[in-house]
Design a protein around this motif. Structure first.
Motif, short mmCIF file in Angstrom:
data_model
loop_
_atom_site.label_atom_id
_atom_site.label_comp_id
_atom_site.label_asym_id
_atom_site.label_seq_id
_atom_site.Cartn_x
_atom_site.Cartn_y
_atom_site.Cartn_z
N ILE A 139 23.65 8.93 -108.97
CA ILE A 139 24.85 9.67 -109.38
C ILE A 139 25.11 10.73 -108.32
CG2 ILE A 139 25.92 11.09 -111.17
CD1 ILE A 139 25.30 8.29 -112.12
N PHE A 140 26.33 10.73 -107.78
CA PHE A 140 26.74 11.69 -106.76
C PHE A 140 27.91 12.51 -107.29
CE2 PHE A 140 24.88 8.17 -104.43
CZ PHE A 140 24.09 8.81 -103.49
N SER A 141 28.05 13.73 -106.79
CA SER A 141 29.25 14.51 -107.09
C SER A 141 30.24 14.26 -105.97
CB SER A 141 28.91 15.99 -107.18
OG SER A 141 28.42 16.44 -105.95
N GLY A 142 31.50 14.26 -106.29
CA GLY A 142 32.52 14.02 -105.27
C GLY A 142 33.37 12.82 -105.62
N GLU A 143 34.04 12.29 -104.62
CA GLU A 143 34.97 11.19 -104.84
C GLU A 143 34.25 9.92 -105.31
OE1 GLU A 143 36.77 10.73 -101.06
OE2 GLU A 143 37.60 12.74 -101.04
N GLU A 144 33.36 9.42 -104.49
CA GLU A 144 32.57 8.24 -104.84
C GLU A 144 31.33 8.75 -105.55
OE1 GLU A 144 33.06 4.90 -103.61
OE2 GLU A 144 35.00 5.41 -102.79
N ASP A 145 31.28 8.62 -106.86
CA ASP A 145 30.23 9.30 -107.59
C ASP A 145 29.13 8.42 -108.13
OD1 ASP A 145 31.83 8.06 -109.40
OD2 ASP A 145 31.98 9.75 -110.76
N TYR A 146 29.10 7.12 -107.79
CA TYR A 146 28.10 6.25 -108.40
C TYR A 146 27.74 5.11 -107.45
CZ TYR A 146 26.07 2.80 -111.52
OH TYR A 146 25.25 1.90 -112.10
N GLN A 147 26.48 4.76 -107.39
CA GLN A 147 26.00 3.60 -106.63
C GLN A 147 24.75 3.08 -107.32
OE1 GLN A 147 27.54 2.35 -103.94
NE2 GLN A 147 26.07 0.73 -103.61
N CYS A 148 24.59 1.77 -107.36
CA CYS A 148 23.37 1.20 -107.92
C CYS A 148 22.71 0.29 -106.89
CB CYS A 148 23.64 0.46 -109.22
SG CYS A 148 24.79 -0.88 -109.07
N TRP A 149 21.39 0.06 -107.06
CA TRP A 149 20.63 -0.70 -106.09
C TRP A 149 19.53 -1.46 -106.82
CZ3 TRP A 149 15.51 -0.93 -104.61
CH2 TRP A 149 15.24 -1.56 -103.40
N GLY A 150 19.18 -2.62 -106.30
CA GLY A 150 18.03 -3.36 -106.81
C GLY A 150 18.35 -4.29 -107.94
N TYR A 151 19.23 -5.24 -107.72
CA TYR A 151 19.64 -6.18 -108.75
C TYR A 151 18.44 -6.98 -109.23
CZ TYR A 151 22.63 -9.70 -110.95
OH TYR A 151 23.23 -10.52 -111.84
N LYS A 152 18.16 -6.92 -110.51
CA LYS A 152 17.10 -7.68 -111.18
C LYS A 152 15.70 -7.38 -110.63
CE LYS A 152 19.40 -11.52 -113.27
NZ LYS A 152 19.35 -12.91 -113.55
N ILE A 153 15.32 -6.13 -110.60
CA ILE A 153 13.96 -5.79 -110.22
C ILE A 153 13.17 -5.40 -111.46
CG2 ILE A 153 14.55 -5.13 -107.86
CD1 ILE A 153 14.47 -2.23 -108.69
N SER A 154 11.86 -5.42 -111.35
CA SER A 154 11.01 -5.09 -112.50
C SER A 154 10.96 -3.57 -112.69
CB SER A 154 9.60 -5.64 -112.29
OG SER A 154 8.98 -4.97 -111.22
N ILE A 155 10.54 -3.15 -113.86
CA ILE A 155 10.47 -1.72 -114.17
C ILE A 155 9.43 -1.04 -113.29
CG2 ILE A 155 8.87 -2.07 -116.09
CD1 ILE A 155 11.61 0.63 -115.92
N GLU A 156 8.34 -1.72 -112.98
CA GLU A 156 7.31 -1.13 -112.14
C GLU A 156 7.84 -0.86 -110.73
OE1 GLU A 156 6.73 -4.13 -113.74
OE2 GLU A 156 5.62 -3.31 -115.45
N GLU A 157 8.51 -1.86 -110.17
CA GLU A 157 9.08 -1.70 -108.82
C GLU A 157 10.16 -0.62 -108.81
OE1 GLU A 157 8.29 -3.06 -105.90
OE2 GLU A 157 6.64 -4.20 -106.76
N ALA A 158 10.99 -0.59 -109.83
CA ALA A 158 12.08 0.40 -109.90
C ALA A 158 11.52 1.82 -109.98
CB ALA A 158 12.99 0.10 -111.08
N THR A 159 10.54 2.04 -110.83
CA THR A 159 9.98 3.39 -110.94
C THR A 159 9.23 3.78 -109.66
OG1 THR A 159 8.07 2.46 -112.09
CG2 THR A 159 9.82 3.42 -113.44
N ARG A 160 8.58 2.82 -109.00
CA ARG A 160 7.89 3.11 -107.75
C ARG A 160 8.89 3.54 -106.67
NH1 ARG A 160 5.89 0.06 -103.01
NH2 ARG A 160 7.20 -1.67 -103.66
N VAL A 161 10.03 2.85 -106.59
CA VAL A 161 11.05 3.20 -105.60
C VAL A 161 11.66 4.57 -105.91
CG1 VAL A 161 13.34 2.56 -104.74
CG2 VAL A 161 11.57 0.82 -104.95
#
Length: 184
Positions: A139-161
């Motif tokens: 989540i970013f403040s400003g014009e472009e306020d959102y970006q997501c990354w890591g389509y279909k990754i496990s919860i362990e990998e996501a929390t590690r990143v």
């Protein structure tokens, strides 16, 4: 799927690499399209040259839908900005950064679960495994306020990143504060 994290003194690069899965799905799609081509040409020999023209857009759409989860995804963080990129080839994913955001505008990083509607459910088969998928959300403040990354990754990998990104940003923040102290 492999998630590779490379950290240097002032940069952090996180890459999601699904090379084997992408190669396998590409071979399946190409083989299926060639099989359909030969079956259709066997029934309609007069469409020998026109069939590829009609089917190419459909094949591209199917490839995009099926192989979307196997894209190379890269986050590149330096002292001033965060850059995001995704591509079907490793070379393009590292050379062309598609989204740029300033680190000062970063409000929050979190992992969120989402559920994808399985094709079996769409076609009326109700027995399916409800497997949760996770993505890292920025989540970013400003014009472009959102970006997501890591389509279909496990919860362990996501929390590690997420943990690694937060550690890196905290280290950069402390380093900037130390430099300011020395300048005074």
């Amino acid at each position: 799927m492999e998630i590779e994290i490379k950290e240097k003194i002032d940069t952090l690069e996180i890459t999601k690499n699904c090379k084997q899965e992408l190669r396998k799905m590409t071979n399946v799609i190409i083989s299926t399209m060639i099989l359909i081509y030969f079956i259709y040409i066997y029934k309609e020999p007069s469409m020998f040259l026109l069939f590829p023209i009609y089917v190419t857009p459909l094949a591209y759409i199917i490839f995009t839908i099926v192989c979307q989860r196997y894209k190379y995804e890269v986050i590149f963080i330096d002292t001033k900005q965060i850059r995001f990129s995704s591509s079907y080839t490793e070379k393009n994913s590292k050379t062309s950064m598609t989204s740029f955001f300033k680190i000062e505008n970063l409000k929050e990083i979190y992992v969120m679960e989402y559920h994808q509607l399985p094709p079996k459910k769409f076609f009326g088969i109700t027995k399916y495994k409800n497997i949760p998928h996770y993505m890292i959300h920025f989540i970013f403040s400003g014009e472009e306020d959102y970006q997501c990354w890591g389509y279909k990754i496990s919860i362990e990998e996501a929390t590690r990143v997420v943990r690694r990104i937060e550690e890196f940003l905290e280290k950069q923040k402390n380093f900037k504060n130390e430099v300011k102290k020395w300048e005074i």
